[in-house]
Each structure stands twice: as structure tokens, then as C-alpha cells.
Design an enzyme around this catalytic site. Structure first.
Site, PDB file in Angstrom:
ATOM      1  N   ALA A 157       0.830  -1.209   0.000  1.00  0.00           N
ATOM      2  CA  ALA A 157       0.000   0.000   0.000  1.00  0.00           C
ATOM      3  C   ALA A 157       0.864   1.258   0.000  1.00  0.00           C
ATOM      4  O   ALA A 157       0.596   2.206  -0.751  1.00  0.00           O
ATOM      5  CB  ALA A 157      -0.935  -0.006   1.210  1.00  0.00           C
ATOM      6  N   GLU A 160       8.384   8.007   7.620  1.00  0.00           N
ATOM      7  CA  GLU A 160       7.508   8.143   6.453  1.00  0.00           C
ATOM      8  C   GLU A 160       6.276   7.259   6.593  1.00  0.00           C
ATOM      9  O   GLU A 160       5.161   7.675   6.261  1.00  0.00           O
ATOM     10  CB  GLU A 160       8.262   7.797   5.175  1.00  0.00           C
ATOM     11  CG  GLU A 160       7.443   7.970   3.916  1.00  0.00           C
ATOM     12  CD  GLU A 160       7.004   9.412   3.698  1.00  0.00           C
ATOM     13  OE1 GLU A 160       5.802   9.631   3.406  1.00  0.00           O
ATOM     14  OE2 GLU A 160       7.846  10.331   3.808  1.00  0.00           O
TER      15      GLU A 160
END
Length: 121
Positions: free
Chosen positions: A20, A66
């Protein structure tokens, strides 16, 4: 046996998360490339295992930041498309987390490289 199944399911969920992030986040793809190049450089640079561990760990922290930032943004977007000051604040802080990880990695790499080339303190 249930614990083994749980571990395999958790691993599959992690793979789904990687997929994803890879598909939806250009920044994550770029940071993976930075990680791979940095990992190879860390292995090839002269120096001890501790220095290599510091270099590689600093790059892992960028990826972790991140991923956390992406999770924050995904949750905010799931809650509402409405522009809200708290949503902006959460997203901005997530972005700062990524920037801070880059600054930390830059400091680690700078200090280790200075030491490698005999320019340290």
C-alpha cells in the site's frame, strides 16, 4: 500452532502495508531507493560495524517516519475531507517527523564520514 498462524498473518499484513505504501506514496518509493543506495554505501565504506549500524539505522528511521506520516495522513483523510485546523496540525507534525529523521540521518552520515576520512574531532 495458533501463535505460528498469528505470526504468519501479521507478516502478511506487513506485506500488505508495504504494498500500500509503495503504490500510494511517491516519497516512500524515493526513500526506499535512498535506503538501498545508502545501505550499499554503508557496507562498502571503510570502518567498523558500529559505524555501519549507525548509518543503516539512520536510514531505517527515515522509512519508519515516512510510514508513520502516511498512517497519520490516511487516518485524517478517512475521518473527513473537510479542511480542519487539527487535521492540518496532525499532518504538519507527521511531515516534521519525516524532516527530523532526514536531519538526524544527515548528522549521523556527516559525522561518520568525517571520521572515516580523518576529519573528526
Amino acid at each position: 500452532m495458533n501463535e505460528i498462524k498469528r505470526i504468519f498473518r501479521a507478516f502478511k499484513y506487513s506485506c500488505d502495508g508495504f504494498t500500500a505504501a509503495w503504490r500510494s506514496e511517491a516519497a516512500f518509493r524515493l526513500e526506499i531507493i535512498i535506503f538501498i543506495v545508502g545501505f550499499v554505501a554503508a557496507i562498502l565504506l571503510p570502518g567498523g560495524m558500529l559505524a555501519r549500524a549507525a548509518l543503516i539505522s539512520s536510514l531505517v528511521l527515515i522509512l519508519l517516519a515516512e510510514l508513520a506520516n502516511t498512517a497519520i495522513e490516511t487516518i485524517i483523510n478517512r475521518i473527513s475531507d473537510e479542511i480542519h485546523p487539527l487535521s492540518k496540525k496532525a499532518k504538519d507534525i507527521g511531515s516534521l517527523m519525516v524532516l527530523t529523521s532526514f536531519i538526524g540521518a544527515g548528522i549521523v552520515w556527516g559525522l561518520v564520514l568525517l571520521d572515516f576520512f580523518g576529519l573528526g574531532w
